[in-house]
Motif scaffolding. Structure first.
Motif, PDB file in Angstrom:
ATOM      1  N   GLU A 104     -13.426  -3.351 -29.757  1.00 15.86           N
ATOM      2  CA  GLU A 104     -12.258  -3.893 -29.041  1.00 15.86           C
ATOM      3  C   GLU A 104     -12.259  -3.453 -27.597  1.00 15.86           C
ATOM      4  O   GLU A 104     -12.000  -4.219 -26.689  1.00 15.86           O
ATOM      5  CB  GLU A 104     -10.978  -3.396 -29.716  1.00 15.86           C
ATOM      6  N   MET A 105     -12.573  -2.148 -27.457  1.00 17.80           N
ATOM      7  CA  MET A 105     -12.559  -1.575 -26.112  1.00 17.80           C
ATOM      8  C   MET A 105     -13.550  -2.298 -25.216  1.00 17.80           C
ATOM      9  O   MET A 105     -13.220  -2.681 -24.087  1.00 17.80           O
ATOM     10  CB  MET A 105     -12.900  -0.084 -26.208  1.00 17.80           C
ATOM     11  N   SER A 106     -14.765  -2.473 -25.754  1.00 15.76           N
ATOM     12  CA  SER A 106     -15.807  -3.106 -24.930  1.00 15.76           C
ATOM     13  C   SER A 106     -15.414  -4.543 -24.609  1.00 15.76           C
ATOM     14  O   SER A 106     -15.604  -5.003 -23.469  1.00 15.76           O
ATOM     15  CB  SER A 106     -17.161  -3.062 -25.641  1.00 15.76           C
ATOM     16  N   ASP A 107     -14.793  -5.202 -25.623  1.00 19.48           N
ATOM     17  CA  ASP A 107     -14.314  -6.568 -25.368  1.00 19.48           C
ATOM     18  C   ASP A 107     -13.329  -6.579 -24.226  1.00 19.48           C
ATOM     19  O   ASP A 107     -13.443  -7.373 -23.278  1.00 19.48           O
ATOM     20  CB  ASP A 107     -13.639  -7.144 -26.630  1.00 19.48           C
ATOM     21  N   LEU A 108     -12.380  -5.646 -24.345  1.00 21.20           N
ATOM     22  CA  LEU A 108     -11.333  -5.564 -23.327  1.00 21.20           C
ATOM     23  C   LEU A 108     -11.918  -5.260 -21.969  1.00 21.20           C
ATOM     24  O   LEU A 108     -11.521  -5.821 -20.954  1.00 21.20           O
ATOM     25  CB  LEU A 108     -10.315  -4.491 -23.714  1.00 21.20           C
ATOM     26  N   GLN A 109     -12.920  -4.334 -21.994  1.00 14.60           N
ATOM     27  CA  GLN A 109     -13.544  -3.957 -20.718  1.00 14.60           C
ATOM     28  C   GLN A 109     -14.204  -5.174 -20.080  1.00 14.60           C
ATOM     29  O   GLN A 109     -14.066  -5.404 -18.878  1.00 14.60           O
ATOM     30  CB  GLN A 109     -14.586  -2.872 -20.959  1.00 14.60           C
ATOM     31  N   GLN A 110     -14.895  -5.944 -20.932  1.00 16.91           N
ATOM     32  CA  GLN A 110     -15.544  -7.141 -20.405  1.00 16.91           C
ATOM     33  C   GLN A 110     -14.524  -8.085 -19.814  1.00 16.91           C
ATOM     34  O   GLN A 110     -14.709  -8.614 -18.714  1.00 16.91           O
ATOM     35  CB  GLN A 110     -16.306  -7.843 -21.536  1.00 16.91           C
TER      36      GLN A 110
END
Lengths: 440, 262
Positions: free
Chosen positions: A369-375
Motif C-alpha cells: 500500500e505504502m509503495s502504491d501511495l508513494q507512486q
C-alpha cells in the motif's frame, strides 16, 4: 467417656473373616458402601453419607489480609470437628490427634495440590483477599471419615459461590446475592481420597473400612488422587511396614476407585444444578447413588487381580490415545507425560508460527500500500505523501497492538496443569487478570 | 516469585549437587550430658538436635501405660531463628502435633518396644536451622539419639526425601527445591528388609512417576543408612571406654554412670 475396646473374640472373628475375603456387611474387599450426597439450601453446604458415616461440610468466606510473603494469594483453611453426637468418646471442642491429622491430609489434598485456585481469590494485591474456610463436622462415625470428608469438602467447594465484588480505587464493594449473581470458585481438578486398610502385616487390604475394621487394622494408606491419575497426597499411618510393590498396588486400586467416586461427585453436582435450574425443589436435593453400589454388589467378586487389570487397561487406554498422535516414541507408558508436554509445545509453536505469518502478511500488504501511495504521491504532489505516511504509521501501531494482544496467548501454562478439567478456568483467568490490574 | 532454574544443563542442581547426590552429613553423638541419649545432625544446612530420655516410668497417669510395650512420646519444635523469616512456631499447633505423630509412627517401627513394657521413651527434637527436608533430618537425628541411649532397635530407621525436577528425580531436597511447588515424597525406611515404615507425599504427581520417585527416595535412605552406620562405628571407636565387654548392656546412661556392683 473412654472408647470401648473390641473384645478379643470379636477381633479374631473380624480378622478371620478378612482372611476368608469376607466382610461384616457383606461387601467385597474393594467395594464402597452406599454413597449419598445431599446439598443444602445454602450454596457451599454438603452432607455425605457413606454407609453409616455422615459428614457435613460448610464453606464460608470472609475478606482478610494476605500474607506478606504471598500478597496475591487467598487462604483455604480446613477445620475438622468430631462432634460428640457422632460417638460417645469424642469430646466436644477438643482438638484430637485424629481430627488434626485429618485436617492436614485434606489441606494437603486440596490446597497443596492446587485444586482450588488461591490466586483468583485476590481482591487487592497485598491488602485484601478472600479467606475460605471449610468446616467439616463428623455427624455420625462409622469409619473411613477421610474419604467421606474429602468427597464432602470438594463437593461443597465446587458448589460454593462467593459474593461478587467491584473495586473502585481503594474501595471495595461486596454485592449481596440479590444485587449481583455470586461467583463460583475456580477449581482446577477434583482430588478425592481413597483409604486402604491393611491387616495381618499388610497381607490383606480393604477399601472403605468401617469403624470395627479400623479398630483391628494395622494401619492405613490414604491416597488422594484426581481422575487424571495424578496423586495429590499420600499418607501412611499406623504401625505397619510395607514394601514398594504394596505401595504401587495401592495406587492401582486407588485409580479404579477414584473414577467411581469422581462419577458420583459429578453426577451429584449436575443433579443439584438441574434441580436448582428447574426451580421446583429450591434447596435440598437428594442424589441417591444406591443403584451404583447395588450394581457393584451384584457383580461377581471384585478380586485384587481384576482391579489391577482394570487399572492397567485404563493406563493402556490413555497411552494408546497418545500413541496414535505420535507413534515414534517406543516406551509410551513411561513417557506419556513427556508426550503431553511435547504436544502442547507443538501447539504453541504452531500458534506462534501462525501469528508471525499473519504479521508478515500484514506487513507486506502495508508495504505494498505504502509503495502504491508513494507512486501516487510522486505522480501527484508532495502534500499527499505526508498523509500516506500517517496512515502507514497507524497500520504499524495496529500490528504492534496485535502483537501485544497475542503475547499472553503464546505462553500457556504448560507445567501447572495437564489438560485440567477446570470447571471455570477460562472465566477465572480473566477474572484473575482483572483482579491483578485492580490491585496495581 | 522468580522461577529458579533448579537443574542446570549439565545436570547440576542449584547447590552444585548431582540429582542423586546427598548433602553433606555431619553427626555428633552424646552432645548433652544430662540426657540418656542425644545426637546432633547436619544435613547440608538443615541442623537438628535430638535428645532421648528413658525408658522410664510412664508419666501423666497410669492410663497411658501399655502392659505389652513401651509408649514413645515425641516432641518436635522449631526454633524461631531456624528459617529466613523469624517467627515463633506454635509448639502445640497443628503442624508440630502432626510431625510428632509421624515421628512416633516411624520410631515405633524401629524400636523393639516389647522389651520396654510399661515404660515410656521421650524423644525431643529441635530444629536449629532449617533448609528443607526437616522431617527427614529429625527422624535421622532421633534414631541416632536412640542408639546413643542404648535402646534396642530392629534397624536404623532412616529417612530421605525426593522430588521431581524437569522429569528427573532428585534426592535430599533443599528448601528452594521444596518450595518450588512440585511433589515431594518423604520415605522412612528400615533398610535391612527394605520396608517402608513411613511415607508421605505432598504436591501433585502423576501415578506413573511414583515408582521412579519412590526408588530414588529409597536409594537415598540406603545411602544415608550407610553413612550413619559409619559414623556410629567411628563414635564407638573413640568412646569405647563406655562399652566394656564384661558389663551387660543397660538401657539408659543414667544407670550406666552408676558404679557397677560386682
Amino acid at each position: 467417656m473412654k472408647e470401648t475396646p473390641l473384645s478379643n473374640c470379636e477381633r479374631n472373628f473380624i480378622l478371620k473373616a478378612i482372611e476368608n475375603k469376607e466382610r461384616l456387611d457383606g461387601r467385597q474387599s474393594y467395594d464402597y458402601r452406599r454413597i449419598k450426597l445431599e446439598f443444602g439450601i445454602d450454596r457451599g453446604c454438603c452432607t455425605v453419607e457413606l454407609g453409616e458415616t455422615i459428614v457435613m461440610a460448610k464453606v464460608s468466606c470472609e475478606v482478610g489480609q494476605p500474607k506478606q510473603t504471598r500478597p496475591t494469594e487467598g487462604f483455604l483453611y480446613i477445620n475438622v470437628e468430631f462432634s460428640p453426637m457422632a460417638e460417645a468418646h469424642f469430646e466436644p471442642g477438643k482438638q484430637t490427634e485424629q481430627a488434626n491429622e485429618m485436617a492436614r491430609v485434606l489441606e494437603r489434598c486440596l490446597r497443596d495440590s492446587r485444586a482450588v485456585d488461591l490466586e483468583s481469590l485476590c481482591i487487592m494485591a497485598g491488602a485484601k483477599v478472600w479467606k475460605l474456610r471449610v468446616d467439616i463436622k463428623i455427624l455420625n462415625y462409622d469409619g473411613n471419615t477421610i474419604d467421606a470428608s474429602a468427597l464432602c469438602s470438594i463437593a461443597a467447594l465446587s458448589h460454593f459461590r462467593r459474593p461478587d465484588i467491584t473495586v473502585s480505587g481503594e474501595e471495595v464493594t461486596i454485592h449481596s446475592v440479590d444485587e449481583k449473581d455470586p461467583i463460583p470458585l475456580s477449581i482446577h481438578h477434583l482430588p478425592l481420597c481413597v483409604t486402604i486398610a491393611f491387616f495381618h502385616q499388610g497381607t490383606y487390604c480393604l477399601t472403605d473400612p468401617i469403624s470395627r475394621e479400623e479398630k483391628v487394622m494395622d494401619g492405613k494408606m490414604i491416597i488422594g488422587m484426581n481422575k487424571h491419575r495424578e496423586i495429590c497426597t499420600l499418607q501412611m499411618t499406623g504401625n505397619m511396614l510395607l514394601n514398594k510393590e504394596q505401595v504401587l498396588r495401592c495406587t492401582n486400586i486407588a485409580t479404579v476407585k477414584i473414577v467411581e467416586l469422581n462419577d458420583v461427585l459429578q453426577n451429584a453436582l449436575s443433579a443439584d444444578e438441574e434441580a436448582r435450574s428447574s426451580g421446583k425443589p429450591y434447596g435440598t436435593y437428594v442424589a441417591d447413588f444406591r443403584k451404583v453400589t447395588v450394581k457393584a454388589a451384584e457383580s461377581p467378586t471384585h478380586s485384587m487381580s481384576e482391579i489391577e487389570e482394570e487399572a492397567r487397561s485404563m493406563q493402556l487406554d490413555s497411552d494408546r490415545m497418545e500413541e496414535s498422535e505420535e507413534e515414534v516414541v517406543e516406551n509410551v507408558v513411561k513417557n506419556s507425560w513427556l508426550l503431553r508436554i511435547k504436544e502442547s509445545k507443538a501447539n504453541e509453536a504452531q500458534k506462534v508460527k501462525d501469528t508471525i505469518c499473519s504479521e508478515i502478511d500484514e506487513f507486506l500488504t502495508t508495504q505494498r500500500e505504502m509503495s502504491d501511495l508513494q507512486q501516487q504521491s510522486i505522480v501527484n504532489n508532495s502534500s499527499k505523501n505526508n498523509g500516506a505516511k500517517g496512515q502507514d504509521q497507524d497500520a504499524k501501531t495496529d500490528t504492534k497492538r496485535k502483537r501485544n494482544q497475542n503475547r499472553p496467548k503464546k505462553k500457556p501454562d504448560t507445567q501447572s496443569t495437564a489438560k485440567g478439567e477446570s470447571l471455570d478456568s477460562a472465566t477465572s483467568q480473566t477474572k484473575k487478570s482483572k483482579g491483578k490490574r485492580k490491585g496495581k | 516469585m522468580a522461577a529458579w532454574e533448579l537443574l542446570k544443563d549439565q545436570n547440576f542442581r542449584l547447590d552444585g549437587r548431582k540429582p542423586t547426590e546427598l548433602r553433606r552429613i555431619e553427626t555428633r553423638l552424646g552432645v548433652f550430658p544430662n540426657a540418656d541419649g542425644s545426637a546432633y545432625l547436619e544435613q547440608g544446612n538443615t541442623k537438628v538436635l535430638a535428645t532421648v530420655y528413658g525408658p522410664h516410668e510412664v508419666k501423666g497417669g497410669r492410663g497411658r501405660s501399655n502392659p505389652d510395650k513401651a509408649v514413645i512420646n515425641c516432641q518436635f519444635s522449631k526454633s524461631a531463628f531456624s528459617s529466613s523469616e523469624r517467627k515463633t512456631h506454635m509448639k502445640f499447633g497443628r503442624n508440630s502435633s502432626e510431625t510428632n505423630q509421624h515421628l512416633v509412627q516411624a520410631l515405633n517401627a524401629a524400636v523393639m518396644s516389647h522389651l520396654y513394657a510399661r515404660c515410656q521413651i521421650d524423644v525431643y527434637v529441635e530444629i536449629v536451622q532449617s533448609d528443607g527436608s526437616d522431617f527427614c533430618a529429625c527422624l535421622n537425628a532421633s534414631t541416632l539419639a536412640l542408639i546413643d541411649a542404648g535402646i534396642a532397635l530392629k534397624d536404623i530407621v532412616t529417612c530421605c526425601s525426593a522430588t521431581i525436577v524437569d522429569e528427573k528425580s532428585v534426592v535430599d531436597v533443599n528448601y528452594v527445591e521444596e518450595s518450588s511447588g512440585s511433589a515431594v515424597l518423604i520415605v522412612g525406611l528400615l533398610p535391612k528388609d527394605e520396608q517402608i515404615a513411613y511415607m508421605q507425599m505432598k504436591g501433585r504427581l502423576h501415578a506413573d512417576h511414583l515408582e521412579k520417585l519412590l526408588d530414588c527416595a529409597v536409594e537415598g535412605c540406603r545411602n544415608i543408612n550407610n553413612i550413619l552406620k559409619e559414623r556410629i562405628g567411628e563414635h564407638l571407636k573413640t568412646h569405647s571406654s563406655h562399652f566394656t565387654l564384661t558389663r551387660p548392656a543397660t538401657p539408659g546412661r543414667a544407670e550406666r554412670s552408676r558404679p557397677a556392683i560386682a
